[in-house]
Scaffold this motif. Structure first.
Motif, mmCIF file in Angstrom:
data_model
loop_
_atom_site.group_PDB
_atom_site.id
_atom_site.type_symbol
_atom_site.label_atom_id
_atom_site.label_comp_id
_atom_site.label_asym_id
_atom_site.label_seq_id
_atom_site.Cartn_x
_atom_site.Cartn_y
_atom_site.Cartn_z
ATOM 1 N N GLY A 45 6.579 7.915 -0.054
ATOM 2 C CA GLY A 45 6.729 8.249 1.360
ATOM 3 C C GLY A 45 5.461 8.064 2.168
ATOM 4 O O GLY A 45 5.491 8.126 3.396
ATOM 5 N N GLU A 46 4.354 7.838 1.508
ATOM 6 C CA GLU A 46 3.062 7.718 2.188
ATOM 7 C C GLU A 46 2.462 6.349 1.911
ATOM 8 O O GLU A 46 2.703 5.755 0.861
ATOM 9 C CB GLU A 46 2.112 8.823 1.688
ATOM 10 C CG GLU A 46 0.735 8.816 2.337
ATOM 11 C CD GLU A 46 -0.188 9.854 1.714
ATOM 12 O OE1 GLU A 46 -1.422 9.697 1.858
ATOM 13 O OE2 GLU A 46 0.315 10.809 1.071
ATOM 14 N N THR A 47 1.686 5.865 2.866
ATOM 15 C CA THR A 47 0.992 4.590 2.711
ATOM 16 C C THR A 47 -0.507 4.843 2.670
ATOM 17 O O THR A 47 -1.025 5.653 3.439
ATOM 18 C CB THR A 47 1.321 3.639 3.881
ATOM 19 O OG1 THR A 47 2.724 3.384 3.890
ATOM 20 C CG2 THR A 47 0.587 2.309 3.734
ATOM 21 N N LEU A 48 -1.183 4.175 1.764
ATOM 22 C CA LEU A 48 -2.637 4.293 1.686
ATOM 23 C C LEU A 48 -3.247 3.898 3.023
ATOM 24 O O LEU A 48 -2.964 2.818 3.554
ATOM 25 C CB LEU A 48 -3.176 3.382 0.573
ATOM 26 C CG LEU A 48 -4.686 3.445 0.301
ATOM 27 C CD1 LEU A 48 -5.077 4.816 -0.254
ATOM 28 C CD2 LEU A 48 -5.085 2.349 -0.682
ATOM 29 N N ALA A 49 -4.064 4.781 3.588
ATOM 30 C CA ALA A 49 -4.571 4.576 4.948
ATOM 31 C C ALA A 49 -5.544 3.411 5.044
ATOM 32 O O ALA A 49 -5.702 2.796 6.104
ATOM 33 C CB ALA A 49 -5.243 5.860 5.441
ATOM 34 N N ARG A 55 0.812 -1.219 0.000
ATOM 35 C CA ARG A 55 0.000 0.000 0.000
ATOM 36 C C ARG A 55 0.851 1.278 0.000
ATOM 37 O O ARG A 55 0.345 2.359 0.267
ATOM 38 C CB ARG A 55 -1.009 0.030 1.162
ATOM 39 C CG ARG A 55 -1.868 -1.193 1.306
ATOM 40 C CD ARG A 55 -3.099 -0.968 2.165
ATOM 41 N NE ARG A 55 -2.898 -0.173 3.328
ATOM 42 C CZ ARG A 55 -2.460 -0.634 4.510
ATOM 43 N NH1 ARG A 55 -2.146 -1.890 4.652
ATOM 44 N NH2 ARG A 55 -2.353 0.179 5.542
ATOM 45 N N ARG A 56 2.131 1.146 -0.306
ATOM 46 C CA ARG A 56 2.975 2.330 -0.448
ATOM 47 C C ARG A 56 2.589 3.066 -1.726
ATOM 48 O O ARG A 56 2.433 2.459 -2.780
ATOM 49 C CB ARG A 56 4.449 1.935 -0.510
ATOM 50 C CG ARG A 56 5.408 3.117 -0.612
ATOM 51 C CD ARG A 56 6.853 2.659 -0.699
ATOM 52 N NE ARG A 56 7.095 1.802 -1.845
ATOM 53 C CZ ARG A 56 8.221 1.807 -2.558
ATOM 54 N NH1 ARG A 56 9.200 2.642 -2.244
ATOM 55 N NH2 ARG A 56 8.372 0.978 -3.572
ATOM 56 N N ILE A 57 2.428 4.383 -1.626
ATOM 57 C CA ILE A 57 1.996 5.163 -2.781
ATOM 58 C C ILE A 57 3.158 5.317 -3.760
ATOM 59 O O ILE A 57 4.219 5.846 -3.418
ATOM 60 C CB ILE A 57 1.464 6.533 -2.339
ATOM 61 C CG1 ILE A 57 0.149 6.345 -1.565
ATOM 62 C CG2 ILE A 57 1.228 7.441 -3.546
ATOM 63 C CD1 ILE A 57 -0.452 7.621 -1.038
ATOM 64 N N LEU A 58 2.925 4.852 -4.992
ATOM 65 C CA LEU A 58 3.938 4.901 -6.039
ATOM 66 C C LEU A 58 3.731 6.090 -6.970
ATOM 67 O O LEU A 58 4.680 6.579 -7.574
ATOM 68 C CB LEU A 58 3.903 3.610 -6.860
ATOM 69 C CG LEU A 58 4.063 2.303 -6.084
ATOM 70 C CD1 LEU A 58 3.913 1.113 -7.019
ATOM 71 C CD2 LEU A 58 5.409 2.267 -5.374
#
Length: 366
Positions: A317-321, A304-307
């Motif tokens: 740097g962000e992960t889908l919540a 779920r890491r934002i590509l």
């Protein structure tokens, strides 16, 4: 409805909206039915009130007339009673219509939400399919170019003698020709068996790569052990320091002297310009103009890491919540914020099975 539709004097119960202003959706039709029903019930009540007032006036006049008004008084009482019955009927009609119209509106709202959710899921699938079709071509490219005669000759002669330098220069030239036709790559690296970069396709842009060691890179360690030229190493999206910190998807394949099998004499790595290509895909998803400000189109990996993100935020740097719970497709609604997250996992493309990535669309409440 237009304003003049409700401004017509004393509309009859069978009247419909004027031509040219008909509702165009089921939701609009439902609202229009509710409005018409409310208007008509109000009109019935208005007429009933007038009838009751007339009956009351008739009773007063009958009382003044005394014995001569007795018969008229009976008629007035009947009119008054009928008015009361009509009023009660109007109340029942209003209650029944309101209940059913409310239920219909809820049903229409649910149908609309479901249809919109399915559309967002389909758009998520479209986004992940587009990127995987693109990446499938990258797997073909790296295996094909690893068989180029100049690439094989350079990898087979890694020693730094005059012949090796000539082979490296020629390989670099060949890689440059490839890059001039395939603009989706930042650079191509030809690596020896020990992990030393022997040549790259853009030495003018990245001049200090020759001699640089990539022996510690996961893609190199995996590629040098591949059993044949039919195999490749798919690249996770990352930032490459040697390419100015650019986001890349690195695909790698072994280089073989004969037959495309056995012990690899080197590795060819191709660095796909991830940021530019992925951004074009997520920004190109057809979101209605009025919804764009509240919508994010994303590509996320199996963790779920934002590509990639249509708003450019949170990339790598962000992960889908939202927890997707391993599902292939679906919609998750946040009951507190009203945010909707639609997603679809990659089905793969041709021989490229994908890496478990998802297309996702996050839409906040309107």
């Amino acid at each position: 409805m237009t304003a003049h539709a409700s401004a017509l004097p004393s509309p009859r119960l069978h009247e419909m909206p004027p031509s040219g202003s008909e509702p165009t959706t089921l939701a609009e039709l439902t609202r229009e039915v509710g409005r018409i029903a409310g208007d008509r019930v109000a009109r019935i009540r208005q007429i009933t009130a007038q009838a009751k007032m007339l009956a009351l006036n008739a009773l007063i006049e009958a009382a003044r007339a005394g014995e001569h008004g007795r018969g008229f008084s009976v008629v007035a009482q009947e009119v008054r009673g009928i008015g009361a019955e009509i009023e009660a009927l109007a109340q029942e009609l209003e209650t029944g219509l309101t209940t059913r119209i409310d239920a219909l509106q809820r049903g229409v709202a649910a149908m609309t939400a479901k249809a919109e959710s399915e559309r967002l899921v389909d758009l998520s699938l479209n986004a992940i399919e587009l990127i995987d079709r693109n990446l499938y071509e990258r797997t073909c490219d790296v295996r094909w170019w690893a068989t180029d005669a100049a690439v094989v000759a350079c990898a087979a002669r890694p020693d730094r003698d005059g012949a090796a330098d000539h082979a490296a220069a020629y390989a670099s030239e060949r890689l440059g020709v490839i890059l001039s036709a395939y603009t989706v790559y930042l650079d191509l690296w030809l690596c020896g068996r020990d992990g030393t970069v022997l040549a790259n396709g853009r030495p003018d842009r990245y001049p200090n790569l020759r001699g640089h060691s990539v022996a510690g890179e996961t893609w190199f360690r995996d590629a040098i052990r591949l059993p044949s030229g039919d195999d490749y190493v798919p690249g996770e999206v990352r930032r490459e320091p040697q390419l100015g910190g650019a986001g890349v998807a690195t695909y790698a394949a072994g280089i073989y002297e004969t037959g495309g099998s056995g012990r690899a004499c080197g590795v060819l790595a191709i660095h796909f310009d991830w940021e530019a290509q992925a951004r074009a895909i997520v920004e190109g998803v057809r979101i209605a103009q009025e919804d764009r400000a509240r919508t994010r189109v994303l590509l996320v990996d199996a963790q779920r890491r934002i590509l990639a993100a249509s708003d450019g935020k949170g990339v790598l740097g962000e992960t889908l919540a939202v927890d997707l719970n391993g599902r292939e497709r679906g919609v998750v609604r946040d009951p507190h914020t009203g945010t909707v997250t639609a997603f679809h996992r990659t089905p793969g493309y041709e021989t490229y099975r994908g890496l478990g990535w998802y297309g996702a669309i996050v839409q906040s409440a309107g």
